[in-house]
Design a protein around this motif. Structure first.
Motif, mmCIF file in Angstrom:
data_model
loop_
_atom_site.group_PDB
_atom_site.id
_atom_site.type_symbol
_atom_site.label_atom_id
_atom_site.label_comp_id
_atom_site.label_asym_id
_atom_site.label_seq_id
_atom_site.Cartn_x
_atom_site.Cartn_y
_atom_site.Cartn_z
ATOM 1 N N HIS A 33 0.849 -1.136 -0.054
ATOM 2 C CA HIS A 33 -0.024 0.032 -0.193
ATOM 3 C C HIS A 33 0.896 1.084 0.075
ATOM 4 O O HIS A 33 1.784 1.311 1.051
ATOM 5 N N LEU A 55 -4.216 -7.583 -0.247
ATOM 6 C CA LEU A 55 -4.126 -6.810 -1.554
ATOM 7 C C LEU A 55 -3.128 -7.177 -2.197
ATOM 8 O O LEU A 55 -1.989 -7.666 -1.556
ATOM 9 N N ASP A 58 -1.568 -1.215 -3.995
ATOM 10 C CA ASP A 58 -2.739 -0.317 -3.529
ATOM 11 C C ASP A 58 -2.118 0.946 -3.538
ATOM 12 O O ASP A 58 -1.207 1.304 -2.888
ATOM 13 N N LYS A 60 -2.700 5.133 -3.639
ATOM 14 C CA LYS A 60 -3.522 6.085 -3.305
ATOM 15 C C LYS A 60 -2.784 7.720 -3.504
ATOM 16 O O LYS A 60 -1.720 7.818 -2.963
ATOM 17 N N ASN A 81 -8.220 -6.708 -3.987
ATOM 18 C CA ASN A 81 -8.009 -6.478 -5.672
ATOM 19 C C ASN A 81 -6.549 -6.602 -5.891
ATOM 20 O O ASN A 81 -5.506 -6.388 -4.968
ATOM 21 N N TYR A 84 -4.896 -1.838 -7.568
ATOM 22 C CA TYR A 84 -5.858 -0.562 -6.947
ATOM 23 C C TYR A 84 -5.282 0.597 -7.247
ATOM 24 O O TYR A 84 -4.581 0.911 -6.424
ATOM 25 N N TYR A 86 -5.891 4.855 -7.346
ATOM 26 C CA TYR A 86 -6.979 5.824 -7.223
ATOM 27 C C TYR A 86 -6.165 7.223 -6.853
ATOM 28 O O TYR A 86 -5.368 7.168 -5.923
ATOM 29 N N THR A 108 -11.339 -7.365 -7.529
ATOM 30 C CA THR A 108 -11.349 -6.994 -9.007
ATOM 31 C C THR A 108 -9.830 -7.193 -9.555
ATOM 32 O O THR A 108 -8.780 -6.924 -8.586
ATOM 33 N N ILE A 110 -7.684 -5.382 -11.933
ATOM 34 C CA ILE A 110 -7.292 -4.055 -12.075
ATOM 35 C C ILE A 110 -8.302 -3.123 -11.961
ATOM 36 O O ILE A 110 -9.300 -3.208 -12.670
ATOM 37 N N ASP A 111 -8.218 -2.160 -10.864
ATOM 38 C CA ASP A 111 -9.318 -1.144 -10.807
ATOM 39 C C ASP A 111 -8.638 0.197 -10.631
ATOM 40 O O ASP A 111 -7.661 0.247 -9.627
ATOM 41 N N VAL A 112 -9.024 0.920 -11.403
ATOM 42 C CA VAL A 112 -8.448 2.597 -11.467
ATOM 43 C C VAL A 112 -9.550 3.378 -11.309
ATOM 44 O O VAL A 112 -10.447 3.237 -12.063
ATOM 45 N N TYR A 113 -9.352 4.500 -10.558
ATOM 46 C CA TYR A 113 -10.517 5.619 -10.514
ATOM 47 C C TYR A 113 -9.987 6.819 -10.341
ATOM 48 O O TYR A 113 -8.703 7.021 -9.633
#
Length: 208
Positions: A33, A55, A58, A60, A81, A84, A86, A108, A110-113
């Motif tokens: 992370h 995970l 990750d 951030k 995930n 991840y 974001y 999930t 691969i998760d991007v936002y």
């Protein structure tokens, strides 16, 4: 930990992140992370192997500029995930997530936002193999007046996915510009109780 991170192995000598147990199990350790609150930073991983975590990776970004480059990396046997990424509060994210293998993922693949006004995300998610993920295969989202300005989703192989192979959504004044091409999706929607089980699912309140 706080960014930056550079973990670059080779095909012949990958960097290993895994459980210390002699009988490893999913969720034995937290995973990676990275949280950035110190200005422009980068996350670089290549030729790594990560397994038996809660995970995978990750990342951030909160009101920062962050470059995330994860390539030729294997992530398997994780309860959350796989990857991840974001950005919040006017962050600028550039992602290159290419040529990775993700297997036995509890969330999930691969998760991007991006979220909140003036946050932007761009980059590529290409040439990845995602197999046996309980959530979606690939997710890209824009929330609350953020923008995905240019994202390429190309030549990924996605198989045995609980929900959708590829899921995308923008809402509350957000916008997405993305190209989705040449992906192979098989056996999506294996979770028969999931509300979304399509190969590709698009939900938006803004123009694509």
């Amino acid at each position: 930990f706080q960014a930056p991170l550079s973990a670059v192995g080779t095909d012949a000598s990958p960097i290993i992140f895994t459980s210390s147990s002699s009988t490893p199990a999913v969720g034995d350790w937290r995973g990676i992370h990275a949280s950035d609150d110190e200005g422009a930073q980068s996350i670089t991983m290549a030729y790594c192997e990560l397994s038996y975590a809660e995970l995978g990776v990750d990342v951030k970004a909160d009101n920062r500029t962050v470059n995330v480059d994860i390539t030729h990396t294997t992530i398997e046997h994780v309860s959350g995930n796989g990857i991840y990424v974001y950005g919040l509060n006017t962050s600028t994210l550039t992602t290159v997530l290419d040529n990775n293998t993700l297997t036995d993922i509890g969330g999930t693949g691969i998760d991007v936002y991006a979220s909140t006004a003036s946050s932007t995300l761009s980059g590529s998610i290409s040439h990845n193999s995602i197999t046996s993920a309980a959530g979606h295969g690939i997710v890209f989202l824009a929330y609350n007046a953020s923008q995905i300005t240019s994202l390429t989703i190309d030549d990924n192989t996605i198989d045995s996915i609980g929900n959708c192979g590829i899921y995308t959504r923008s809402y509350n004044g957000s916008s997405i510009t993305a190209e989705v091409s040449n992906n192979t999706i098989t056996n999506s929607g294996t979770n028969t109780s999931a509300s979304t089980r399509e190969g590709i699912y698009i939900q938006t309140d803004a123009a694509y």
